[in-house]
Design a protein around this motif. Sequence first.
Motif, PDB file in Angstrom:
ATOM      1  N   MET A   1      36.683  41.402  39.844  1.00  0.00           N
ATOM      2  CA  MET A   1      35.864  41.733  41.009  1.00  0.00           C
ATOM      3  C   MET A   1      34.434  42.024  40.554  1.00  0.00           C
ATOM      4  O   MET A   1      34.214  42.587  39.483  1.00  0.00           O
ATOM      5  N   HIS A   2      33.494  41.605  41.382  1.00  0.00           N
ATOM      6  CA  HIS A   2      32.083  41.820  41.085  1.00  0.00           C
ATOM      7  C   HIS A   2      31.520  42.740  42.167  1.00  0.00           C
ATOM      8  O   HIS A   2      31.478  42.371  43.339  1.00  0.00           O
ATOM      9  N   ILE A   3      31.100  43.930  41.750  1.00  0.00           N
ATOM     10  CA  ILE A   3      30.632  44.943  42.679  1.00  0.00           C
ATOM     11  C   ILE A   3      29.127  45.108  42.537  1.00  0.00           C
ATOM     12  O   ILE A   3      28.599  45.222  41.436  1.00  0.00           O
ATOM     13  N   LEU A  32      31.250  55.306  37.517  1.00  0.00           N
ATOM     14  CA  LEU A  32      31.895  54.161  38.148  1.00  0.00           C
ATOM     15  C   LEU A  32      31.999  52.935  37.245  1.00  0.00           C
ATOM     16  O   LEU A  32      33.011  52.219  37.293  1.00  0.00           O
ATOM     17  N   ARG A  33      30.985  52.695  36.409  1.00  0.00           N
ATOM     18  CA  ARG A  33      30.974  51.453  35.634  1.00  0.00           C
ATOM     19  C   ARG A  33      32.208  51.303  34.736  1.00  0.00           C
ATOM     20  O   ARG A  33      32.879  50.253  34.772  1.00  0.00           O
ATOM     21  N   PRO A  34      32.554  52.296  33.907  1.00  0.00           N
ATOM     22  CA  PRO A  34      33.735  52.101  33.051  1.00  0.00           C
ATOM     23  C   PRO A  34      35.027  51.947  33.847  1.00  0.00           C
ATOM     24  O   PRO A  34      35.945  51.226  33.411  1.00  0.00           O
ATOM     25  N   GLU A  37      34.916  48.313  35.037  1.00  0.00           N
ATOM     26  CA  GLU A  37      35.114  47.407  33.906  1.00  0.00           C
ATOM     27  C   GLU A  37      36.526  47.516  33.356  1.00  0.00           C
ATOM     28  O   GLU A  37      37.073  46.535  32.832  1.00  0.00           O
ATOM     29  N   GLY A  38      37.140  48.694  33.480  1.00  0.00           N
ATOM     30  CA  GLY A  38      38.524  48.863  33.045  1.00  0.00           C
ATOM     31  C   GLY A  38      39.498  48.069  33.893  1.00  0.00           C
ATOM     32  O   GLY A  38      40.654  47.857  33.505  1.00  0.00           O
ATOM     33  N   ARG A  39      39.039  47.627  35.047  1.00  0.00           N
ATOM     34  CA  ARG A  39      39.842  46.766  35.926  1.00  0.00           C
ATOM     35  C   ARG A  39      39.354  45.327  35.855  1.00  0.00           C
ATOM     36  O   ARG A  39      39.562  44.547  36.776  1.00  0.00           O
ATOM     37  N   ALA A 286      37.044  53.385  42.107  1.00  0.00           N
ATOM     38  CA  ALA A 286      37.347  52.030  41.633  1.00  0.00           C
ATOM     39  C   ALA A 286      38.697  51.563  42.166  1.00  0.00           C
ATOM     40  O   ALA A 286      38.855  50.400  42.564  1.00  0.00           O
ATOM     41  N   SER A 287      39.665  52.453  42.177  1.00  0.00           N
ATOM     42  CA  SER A 287      40.987  52.107  42.689  1.00  0.00           C
ATOM     43  C   SER A 287      40.932  51.777  44.173  1.00  0.00           C
ATOM     44  O   SER A 287      41.546  50.803  44.639  1.00  0.00           O
ATOM     45  N   ALA A 288      40.160  52.563  44.927  1.00  0.00           N
ATOM     46  CA  ALA A 288      40.027  52.328  46.368  1.00  0.00           C
ATOM     47  C   ALA A 288      39.310  51.002  46.619  1.00  0.00           C
ATOM     48  O   ALA A 288      39.664  50.264  47.546  1.00  0.00           O
TER      49      ALA A 288
END
Length: 293
Positions: A1-3, A32-34, A37-39, A286-288
């Motif tokens: 995903m690209h946010i 938020l970034r890590p 990126e972790g996803r 990030a999960s949401a």
Amino acid sequence: MHIGFLACPETMPSAGTRRGDAFEHDLQMAALRPAIEGRRGTLTEIEWRSPREAFAGVDLVLLGTAWDYQDHAAEFLAALETLEEAGIAVCNPPSLVRWNMDKRYLLDLESKGARIIPTVWANNPGLADIEQALDRFGCETIVVKRQVGAGGLGQHLFSRGSLPADEWTMGRAAMIQPFLPSIKDEGELSFVFIDGRFSHAIRKTAADGEYRIQSLYGGKEAKFTPQPEDISQAASVVAAMPGGAPLYARIDLIRDVAGHLMVMEAEAIEPFLYPVQGPELGESLASAIESRL
């Protein structure tokens, strides 16, 4: 995903001169970034006025730190609608932004049971409006705020012994409220919600000699553990927002002289979400986001 993370010129890291509170942008990005990126995602900072080409490949945009929107409300809303029409998810969506831009949304919340600060709404208040509000509220000090505004910018504090000049006018639509002394004692209480679920709470207090609690004016913040009934009251405000649970929201409450919590703001556009006081914020958000895509 690209946010995409929307920002304004004064909060972008590339800006020559940044706002005094631009460090809050950096804190939110660092949280938020890590997590993104972790996803296996990417997070890109984008100035909200950027051309459509800057959003190529973006799946979802966060309104982030677009902290100059209040001076360009129509342009900002049009930019968000253009992104939505292009098939990009916008969080929070333009329909909610439109509702949340003008502080008259507080009247809507009040009609749904929320307790709000007594307010006089005026198109362009002057000295007579200030004097009438002082009498109406039976108080010594009042606060005048922009109806479309953010960050405490453009506010005025007047008292019976320190009134504006005869020729003074606000120059824009405003809200006039009694000054609540608890802002200097207990402070303002902020409740952060992600996808309708409570995340964490913050107590914000003003610097000595100041009443505004934002970091721009020396305000301080600390994590605190609210009572369940206080969380429930804040959650009821989120539930009253139109369009279902927003991806994120921050509900700012303050106590009146009787000790009741009242809604000062229900922030659903570009609130700072205090990741330092909520270390799980990045992962939760990030999960949401991932679930919405």
